[in-house]
Design an enzyme around this catalytic site. Structure first.
Site, PDB file in Angstrom:
ATOM      1  N   ASP A  56       9.477   2.920  -0.048  1.00 52.74           N
ATOM      2  CA  ASP A  56       8.099   3.588   0.972  1.00 52.74           C
ATOM      3  C   ASP A  56       8.396   3.007   2.182  1.00 52.74           C
ATOM      4  OD1 ASP A  56       5.905   4.277   1.715  1.00 52.74           O
ATOM      5  OD2 ASP A  56       4.412   3.708   0.401  1.00 52.74           O
TER       6      ASP A  56
ATOM      7  N   LYS B  18       3.819   9.182   9.058  1.00 53.85           N
ATOM      8  CA  LYS B  18       3.705   8.382  10.352  1.00 53.85           C
ATOM      9  C   LYS B  18       4.638   8.961  11.433  1.00 53.85           C
ATOM     10  CE  LYS B  18       0.814   5.228   8.371  1.00 53.85           C
ATOM     11  NZ  LYS B  18       0.772   3.984   7.357  1.00 53.85           N
TER      12      LYS B  18
ATOM     13  N   TYR C 262       0.761  -1.121   0.110  1.00 51.07           N
ATOM     14  CA  TYR C 262      -0.136  -0.035  -0.069  1.00 51.07           C
ATOM     15  C   TYR C 262       1.080   1.244   0.011  1.00 51.07           C
ATOM     16  CZ  TYR C 262      -3.414   3.390   1.564  1.00 51.07           C
ATOM     17  OH  TYR C 262      -4.345   4.477   1.696  1.00 51.07           O
TER      18      TYR C 262
HETATM   19  C1  LIG Z   1       0.542   4.671   5.944  1.00 54.21           C
HETATM   20  C2  LIG Z   1       1.025   4.336   4.731  1.00 54.21           C
HETATM   21  C3  LIG Z   1       1.108   5.391   3.692  1.00 54.21           C
HETATM   22  C4  LIG Z   1      -0.230   6.386   3.661  1.00 54.21           C
HETATM   23  O1  LIG Z   1       0.127   7.302   4.433  1.00 54.21           O
HETATM   24  P1  LIG Z   1      -0.901   8.251   4.830  1.00 54.21           P
HETATM   25  O2  LIG Z   1      -0.341   9.442   5.755  1.00 54.21           O
HETATM   26  O3  LIG Z   1      -2.079   7.601   5.307  1.00 54.21           O
HETATM   27  O4  LIG Z   1      -1.460   9.039   3.596  1.00 54.21           O
HETATM   28  C5  LIG Z   1       1.886   5.112   2.422  1.00 54.21           C
HETATM   29  N1  LIG Z   1       2.769   4.064   2.558  1.00 54.21           N
HETATM   30  C6  LIG Z   1       2.798   3.212   3.485  1.00 54.21           C
HETATM   31  C7  LIG Z   1       3.771   1.898   3.355  1.00 54.21           C
HETATM   32  C8  LIG Z   1       2.081   3.036   4.426  1.00 54.21           C
HETATM   33  O5  LIG Z   1       2.144   2.561   5.746  1.00 54.21           O
END
Ligand SMILES: *Cc1c(COP(=O)(O)O)cnc(C)c1O
Length: 427
Positions: A239, A267, A144
């Protein structure tokens, strides 16, 4: 457990908010039942509007690595807010946060702050396309990367939880530019790269899969991705929105010693306030406006309050011994849960990288999204609700991580294992 107030709150919320929540997985759809409405949170604990308390293993889906309402982070937030909550002009703390990030994350020479992980990934992809002058990207099934159009193809997190194949509202022409292959599958990835190399701008990967449950990279996977992307002039994007400052102070790239070209963060670096960041090699980052031609902007980007929360969080995490302690506690809870499952004769495949834990109700090993989906999600739902009744708040989905914070104590962990022993026997 009394839940009248949560249920009433959910009814009211559904009248004015689609599905009653502002982010889909919060709605408990995959495990059944109504979500709990939270009144407050402190350290490792959540308290709902009916007065029930829970040991929290979701941690706002990642940011709260120091636990909720950490005193020094709160102090930093209040101090910053008193000086005004947004300027729309640069402030010195933005530079300081950038400096700390660059010091920590090996591959980042320069970094741009944004407001969410989604925004970070979206911008990094735009930059990769501009830099390589190519259009296509390759992602892995079950990973994701936020909810931007070209990244919602075969995505993890809520998309996996709700079993949505491909989201309506995304033009086919966008989706066509996104190629997908199974995580950890070098053979399939190689085939696809050979076929599309000339048009591939970037390969984006979660260096530890954290949105299909926790799926660690095989030993060869990340080094091979680095090698093949260099060979074909494709940018490698990590990511690290969830892994950054979680699996190691410098993220998964520091843990596995792999240097991507670009890295996305979010995060933890906002200490519980909205933030995101993308950074990488200076020659690539210099293409971002106003240094270069690739436009990307934000009214609240580098917001002083979010920056203050992030700065204080990173300063706390920099103290010696933090990650060792997290590792020790995470190992302890993983071993306890595994032992409890064995005693109850429940097939339970465990995964763990640092304080990211996965547990799948399946006999076989889990190395990608297809094997993750073999997990008995009905059994997970029973496990989830059983644990919730005993005061343990796990993710309301099989396809999310269980996370630990520095506020989780040995006694929290013992309480959790003892509850799991009973619940595993009942499901
Ligand atoms: C949470 C997450 C996102 C998205 O971040 P948001 O602040 O919710 O837009 C993207 N990539 C990874 C791996 C994530 O865990």
């Amino acid at each position: 457990m009394r839940t009248e107030k949560s249920r009433a709150s959910f009814k009211m919320a559904q009248l004015v908010i689609p599905g009653g929540v502002n982010s889909p997985v919060r709605a408990f759809r995959s495990v059944g039942g109504d979500p709990l409405f939270i009144k407050k949170a402190k350290a490792a604990m959540l308290e709902d509007v009916d007065g029930n308390s829970f040991i929290d293993y979701v941690l706002s889906w990642g940011p709260m690595i120091l636990g909720h309402a950490h005193p020094s982070v709160l102090k930093a937030i209040i101090k910053a807010a008193k000086n005004g909550t947004s300027y729309g002009a640069p402030c010195q703390d933005e530079t300081e946060l950038a400096r700390l990030i660059i010091q920590a994350v090996p591959s980042i020479d320069q970094v741009r702050l944004v407001n969410s992980g989604t925004e970070a990934v979206m911008s990094a992809i735009r930059l990769a396309r501009a830099y390589t002058k190519r259009d296509s990207i390759l992602k892995f099934e079950g990973c994701y990367h936020g909810h931007a159009d070209h990244l919602l193809v075969k995505a993890g997190s809520g998309i996996a939880t709700l079993g949505i194949p491909d989201t309506p509202g995304i033009p086919k022409a966008f989706a066509r530019q996104t190629l997908t292959v199974p995580y950890n599958d070098i053979t399939a990835t190689k085939k696809l790269i050979l076929k599309h190399a000339k048009n591939l701008a970037a390969i984006i990967v979660e260096p530890v899969g954290g949105n299909m449950g926790v799926v660690p990279p095989g030993d060869e996977f990340l080094p091979w991705l680095r090698m093949i992307t260099i060979k074909y002039g494709i940018l490698l994007i990590f990511d690290e929105v969830i892994t950054g400052f979680r699996v190691h102070y410098g993220g998964a790239q520091a843990r596995y010693k792999i240097m991507p070209d670009l890295t996305c963060l979010g995060k933890i670096i906002g200490g519980g306030l909205p933030i995101g960041a993308y950074g990488g090699r200076k020659d690539i980052m210099q293409m971002i406006s106003p240094a270069g031609p690739v436009y990307q902007a934000g009214t609240l980007s580098g917001n002083p309050v979010a920056v203050a929360a992030g700065l204080e969080t990173l300063r706390q995490l920099k103290k010696p011994g933090i990650y060792k302690e997290l590792e020790k506690k995470s190992k302890m809870i993983a071993e306890g849960l595994g032992e409890a499952a064995r005693q109850a004769n429940i097939p339970y495949y465990q995964t763990r990288v640092g304080s990211m834990l996965g547990g799948f109700f399946t006999e076989g090993s889990v190395t990608d999204f297809a094997s993750a989906k073999k997990s008995d999600t009905a059994r997970y739902a029973k496990f989830f609700h059983g644990m919730l009744q005993k005061g343990l708040y796990l993710a309301p989905s099989q396809f999310e991580a269980m996370l630990l914070s520095t506020a989780h104590s040995t006694s929290h962990i013992k309480q959790t294992i003892s509850a799991a022993r009973k619940i595993f026997k009942m499901i």
